[in-house]
Design a protein around this motif. Structure first.
Motif, mmCIF file in Angstrom:
data_model
loop_
_atom_site.group_PDB
_atom_site.id
_atom_site.type_symbol
_atom_site.label_atom_id
_atom_site.label_comp_id
_atom_site.label_asym_id
_atom_site.label_seq_id
_atom_site.Cartn_x
_atom_site.Cartn_y
_atom_site.Cartn_z
ATOM 1 N N PRO A 559 0.713 -1.433 -0.042
ATOM 2 C CA PRO A 559 -0.107 -0.060 -0.082
ATOM 3 C C PRO A 559 0.827 1.225 -0.192
ATOM 4 C CG PRO A 559 -0.056 -1.101 2.106
ATOM 5 C CD PRO A 559 0.644 -1.751 1.288
ATOM 6 N N PHE A 560 2.120 1.454 0.649
ATOM 7 C CA PHE A 560 2.989 2.458 0.787
ATOM 8 C C PHE A 560 4.303 2.452 0.059
ATOM 9 C CE2 PHE A 560 0.093 1.929 4.630
ATOM 10 C CZ PHE A 560 -0.983 3.082 4.307
ATOM 11 N N GLY A 561 4.377 1.371 -0.917
ATOM 12 C CA GLY A 561 5.773 1.372 -1.317
ATOM 13 C C GLY A 561 6.340 2.478 -1.976
ATOM 14 N N SER A 599 -6.312 7.076 0.288
ATOM 15 C CA SER A 599 -6.421 5.396 0.339
ATOM 16 C C SER A 599 -5.736 5.039 1.609
ATOM 17 C CB SER A 599 -5.770 5.102 -0.811
ATOM 18 O OG SER A 599 -4.241 5.299 -0.905
ATOM 19 N N TRP A 600 -5.275 5.998 2.586
ATOM 20 C CA TRP A 600 -4.459 5.521 3.725
ATOM 21 C C TRP A 600 -5.154 4.808 4.729
ATOM 22 C CZ3 TRP A 600 -5.209 6.860 8.611
ATOM 23 C CH2 TRP A 600 -5.981 8.119 8.748
ATOM 24 N N LYS A 601 -6.614 5.331 4.838
ATOM 25 C CA LYS A 601 -7.445 4.681 5.813
ATOM 26 C C LYS A 601 -7.873 3.148 5.350
ATOM 27 C CE LYS A 601 -9.686 8.856 8.103
ATOM 28 N NZ LYS A 601 -10.764 9.558 8.232
ATOM 29 N N GLN A 626 0.840 -3.159 15.680
ATOM 30 C CA GLN A 626 1.486 -1.871 16.178
ATOM 31 C C GLN A 626 2.961 -1.604 15.786
ATOM 32 O OE1 GLN A 626 1.871 -2.467 20.645
ATOM 33 N NE2 GLN A 626 3.264 -0.679 20.620
ATOM 34 N N GLY A 627 3.771 -2.545 15.446
ATOM 35 C CA GLY A 627 5.021 -1.998 14.971
ATOM 36 C C GLY A 627 4.808 -1.608 13.431
ATOM 37 N N ALA A 628 3.855 -2.064 12.651
ATOM 38 C CA ALA A 628 3.648 -1.625 11.393
ATOM 39 C C ALA A 628 3.171 -0.138 11.385
ATOM 40 C CB ALA A 628 2.586 -2.466 10.606
ATOM 41 N N LEU A 629 2.270 0.043 12.332
ATOM 42 C CA LEU A 629 1.435 1.740 12.302
ATOM 43 C C LEU A 629 2.597 2.611 12.867
ATOM 44 C CD1 LEU A 629 -1.864 0.757 13.734
ATOM 45 C CD2 LEU A 629 -1.091 1.004 11.273
ATOM 46 N N THR A 630 3.484 2.228 13.823
ATOM 47 C CA THR A 630 4.467 2.785 14.198
ATOM 48 C C THR A 630 5.552 3.315 13.076
ATOM 49 O OG1 THR A 630 4.277 1.921 16.474
ATOM 50 C CG2 THR A 630 6.473 2.992 15.833
ATOM 51 N N GLN A 631 5.949 2.304 12.483
ATOM 52 C CA GLN A 631 6.679 2.599 11.108
ATOM 53 C C GLN A 631 6.025 3.385 10.235
ATOM 54 O OE1 GLN A 631 9.723 1.321 11.182
ATOM 55 N NE2 GLN A 631 10.624 1.608 9.229
ATOM 56 N N LEU A 632 4.641 3.412 10.062
ATOM 57 C CA LEU A 632 3.967 4.171 9.091
ATOM 58 C C LEU A 632 3.929 5.641 9.538
ATOM 59 C CD1 LEU A 632 2.223 4.638 6.672
ATOM 60 C CD2 LEU A 632 0.486 3.997 7.858
ATOM 61 N N ILE A 633 3.899 5.749 10.970
ATOM 62 C CA ILE A 633 4.117 7.264 11.478
ATOM 63 C C ILE A 633 5.268 8.004 11.309
ATOM 64 C CG2 ILE A 633 3.787 8.686 13.659
ATOM 65 C CD1 ILE A 633 1.738 6.643 14.504
ATOM 66 N N GLN A 634 6.324 6.881 11.342
ATOM 67 C CA GLN A 634 7.529 7.642 11.220
ATOM 68 C C GLN A 634 7.830 7.831 9.757
ATOM 69 O OE1 GLN A 634 10.287 4.606 13.015
ATOM 70 N NE2 GLN A 634 9.662 4.975 14.965
ATOM 71 N N LEU A 635 7.629 6.868 9.025
ATOM 72 C CA LEU A 635 7.666 7.338 7.500
ATOM 73 C C LEU A 635 6.983 8.513 7.100
ATOM 74 C CD1 LEU A 635 8.464 6.098 4.584
ATOM 75 C CD2 LEU A 635 6.205 4.978 4.730
ATOM 76 N N TYR A 636 5.803 8.906 7.564
ATOM 77 C CA TYR A 636 5.053 9.967 7.127
ATOM 78 C C TYR A 636 5.775 11.210 7.721
ATOM 79 C CZ TYR A 636 1.092 12.353 4.940
ATOM 80 O OH TYR A 636 0.365 13.343 4.275
ATOM 81 N N HIS A 637 6.224 11.282 8.757
ATOM 82 C CA HIS A 637 6.700 12.253 9.537
ATOM 83 C C HIS A 637 8.155 12.660 8.739
ATOM 84 C CE1 HIS A 637 9.169 14.712 12.464
ATOM 85 N NE2 HIS A 637 8.165 15.235 12.894
ATOM 86 N N ARG A 638 8.860 11.463 8.203
ATOM 87 C CA ARG A 638 10.183 11.828 7.328
ATOM 88 C C ARG A 638 9.718 12.332 6.070
ATOM 89 N NH1 ARG A 638 12.122 5.688 7.126
ATOM 90 N NH2 ARG A 638 13.460 6.699 5.760
#
Length: 674
Positions: A559-561, A599-601, A626-638
């Protein structure tokens, strides 16, 4: 008016006094003629007596004389008697006028009287109603007190019944054998994941029945027969082909008969380990005819314990009798003892040796080894050394057989071809499940009397099982399926081992490390700053990957590649000082911003459902989410930080970026609560 009345009163008084003076002058003293000298006795009414005091009258007259109106009348020479009559005439006129006013208002006065009477009636009725209400309230209060007492009694009865229901429910739940359990044991294929779970439940039911039987629960008799028949179904004697790596789905010949035996139970300890517990180790021996009459079957280690406990008990008595009766000790006592018991010991050894030739039940042999080790300690405590040589001979038969069976299992796993296992899925494999049960059984038994040789053999078996899991994982086409298969199998083996083995055992530590290498179970969580102020994401070392980075990236890639690839490329350009090259990426950035916002939701929801379907361990799945969502937050902040560069800062599409805090709040809804 008051002054006129005062003046009238004063005039009357003066007139009376003047009249009285005239009468005295004309008639003389009251009560007699001119010649009557005797005074009239009037008592208290005698105003001529010395006792009559006119002080008050004087004061009153003096006060009236001070009145202004009286002074004016005296100055003008008004006749007080005439004035008094005039005042009386005025008073009569006023009285008549007042009477006429009352007569004119008679209807209103009558109406007022009627209204007052009606009000009195209404008030009387209200008084009656209030009195009735008061009596009703008094009766209601008494009823309320009665209801409160009844409610308190009912609450007590309810609590008592709930307590009884809870205890009775626990008892019934522990004793009742569900139909699903019976169906699974009798009909379900042994390769099904739920088969082993039903076996574990059956063991738990049997343990609960034994516990309740010890308490004298009569209901245990109703389920004992069912449990015994179910145990007979799966407690089969292991055969040569009952090895850990044997494929249950392997193709057989046309005329071969399908096996209905439960091969998985051969590697399960269940309640068999209780044979070496202090309570059962020295329990009464089994009487053959009694056991036959009860149609109850016993595993080999139970028969071995009963036989050798009888041998131990009788040998100790015989040896002590010989020493005491013949007054011997040392070698002489040994010789006499073997002269008496030698044939029995030899026959027992031959019987054991003949049985072990065709025995492939490693758990039974290992339990027999530990039974011998405990009986040897008991004989030493009883100071009976005559059995020392016999114990060594028994161990010399048991240990090689146990090692041979274990090596056969190791070889069976090593030679297993994954392509012959039939259809594969990402759930735990039945061979790894066998290993987990078998290894946990041996580890739990070996913890009581540790043996290094056993740990070495188990180490070899563990290496082969790890290699087997990797070989099977390689059969999956996608890397994601491979990782899911590895995680499920490692997690299952770790869970089974932790139930029986110590947390610090080598097996537990090894599979914990394997599991952590492919999941984020040890990843520091960033949920602590979700919902609070975020100044920067958690510190991340670009040169070191998180323990679960590979699987998380595989999970986020579909979804976020595109977002992952752009962030990595942009950060690399910024680190090399080539940020100017970002000016040509405006169209790509706009597409990423709008694509993520739309499409993120749905992508996150689909990701969560996919993870929960993939993993058999619910807690493991929620931790991965939980780990995947945490990684997604970090990715979007970057991604936000990349767009804050001067080359992309003026891009109008930046206004369409989702606020980081809003994203955190939404993703927090998917945070596991377990």
């Amino acid at each position: 008016m008051a002054a006129a009345a005062t003046m009238a009163a004063a005039a009357r008084e003066l007139a009376l006094r003047a009249g009285a003076s005239d009468m005295e002058e004309e008639e003389g003293p009251l009560g007699g003629g001119p010649g009557l000298q005797e005074p009239l006795q009037l008592g208290e009414l005698d105003i001529t007596s010395d006792e009559f005091i006119l002080d008050e009258v004087d004061v009153h007259i003096q006060a009236n004389l001070e009145d202004e109106l009286v002074k004016e009348a005296l100055k003008t020479g008004v006749d007080l008697r005439h004035y008094s009559k005039q005042v009386e005439l005025e008073l009569q006129q006023i009285e008549q006028k007042s009477i006429r006013d009352y007569i004119q208002e008679s209807e209103n006065i009558a109406s007022l009287h009627n209204q007052i009477t009606a009000c009195d009636a209404v008030l009387e009725r209200m008084e009656q109603m209030l009195g009735a209400f008061q009596s009703d309230l008094s009766s209601i209060s008494s009823e309320i007190r009665t209801l409160q007492e009844q409610s308190g009694a009912m609450n007590i009865r309810l609590r008592n019944r709930q307590a009884v229901r809870g205890k009775l429910g626990e008892l019934v739940d522990g004793l009742v054998v569900p139909s699903a359990l019976v169906t699974a044991i009798l009909e379900a294929p042994v390769t099904e994941p739920g088969f082993l779970e039903q076996l574990q439940e059956l063991d738990a039911k049997a343990a609960a029945v034994r516990e309740q039987e010890a308490r004298g629960t009569a209901a245990c008799a109703d389920v004992r027969g069912v449990l015994d028949r179910l145990r007979v179904k799966y407690e089969e004697v292991a055969e040569k082909d009952d090895l850990m790596g044997v494929e249950d789905t392997a193709k057989k010949g046309f005329f071969s008969k399908p096996s209905l035996r439960s091969r998985n139970t051969i590697f399960t300890l269940g309640t068999r380990g209780s044979v070496i517990s202090p309570t059962e180790l020295e329990a009464p021996i089994l009487v053959p005819h009694t056991a036959q009459r009860g149609e109850q079957r016993y595993p080999f280690e139970a028969l071995f314990r009963s036989q050798h406990y009888a041998l131990l008990d009788n040998s100790c008595r015989e040896y002590l009798f010989i020493c005491e009766f013949f007054v011997v000790s040392g070698p002489a006592a040994h010789d006499l003892f073997h002269a008496v018991m030698g044939r029995t010991l030899s026959m027992t050894l031959k019987h054991l040796e003949s049985y072990l030739i065709d025995c492939y039940d490693a758990i039974a042999v290992f339990l027999c080894i530990h039974i011998v080790l405990r009986f040897r300690n008991i004989a030493a405590k009883r100071d009976v050394p005559a059995l020392d040589r016999y114990w060594e001979q028994v161990l010399a038969l048991l240990w090689p057989r146990f090692e041979l069976i274990l090596e056969m299992n190791v070889q069976s796993v090593r030679s297993t071809d994954p392509q012959r296992l039939g259809g594969l899925d990402t759930r735990p494999h039945y061979i790894t499940r066998r290993y987990a049960e078998f290894s946990s059984a041996l580890v739990s038994i070996n913890q009581t009397v540790p043996n290094e040789r056993t740990m070495q053999l188990l180490g070899q078996l563990q290496v082969e099982v790890e290699n087997f899991v990797l070989r099977v994982a390689a059969e999956f086409s996608s890397r994601k399926e491979q990782l899911v298969f590895l995680i499920n199998n490692y997690d299952m083996m770790l869970g089974v081992l932790m139930e029986r083995a110590a947390d610090d055992s080598k097996e537990v530590e090894s599979f914990q490390q394997l599991l952590n290498a492919r999941t984020q179970l040890k990843m520091p969580s960033t949920w602590g700053y979700i919902g609070t102020s975020l100044t920067k994401p958690p510190t991340r070392d670009p040169g070191t990957a998180s323990p679960g980075k590979e699987f998380i990236e595989e999970l986020l890639s579909p979804p976020f590649g595109g977002l992952v690839a752009f962030v990595k490329e942009a950060e690399a350009l910024i680190e090399r000082g080539q940020a100017e090259r970002l000016r040509g990426e405006e169209a790509r950035v706009i597409q990423l911003i709008r694509g993520f916002g739309s499409s993120w939701k749905s992508s996150v929801e689909s990701l969560s459902q996919d993870v929960m379907r993939s993993f058999t361990n619910f807690r493991n799945g929620t931790s991965i989410i939980q780990g995947a969502l945490t990684q997604l937050i970090q990715l979007y902040h970057r991604f936000h930080r990349v767009l804050s560069q001067p080359q992309l800062r003026a891009l109008p599409a930046r206004a369409e970026l989702i606020n980081i805090h809003h994203l955190m709040v939404e993703l927090k809804k998917h945070k596991p609560n377990f």
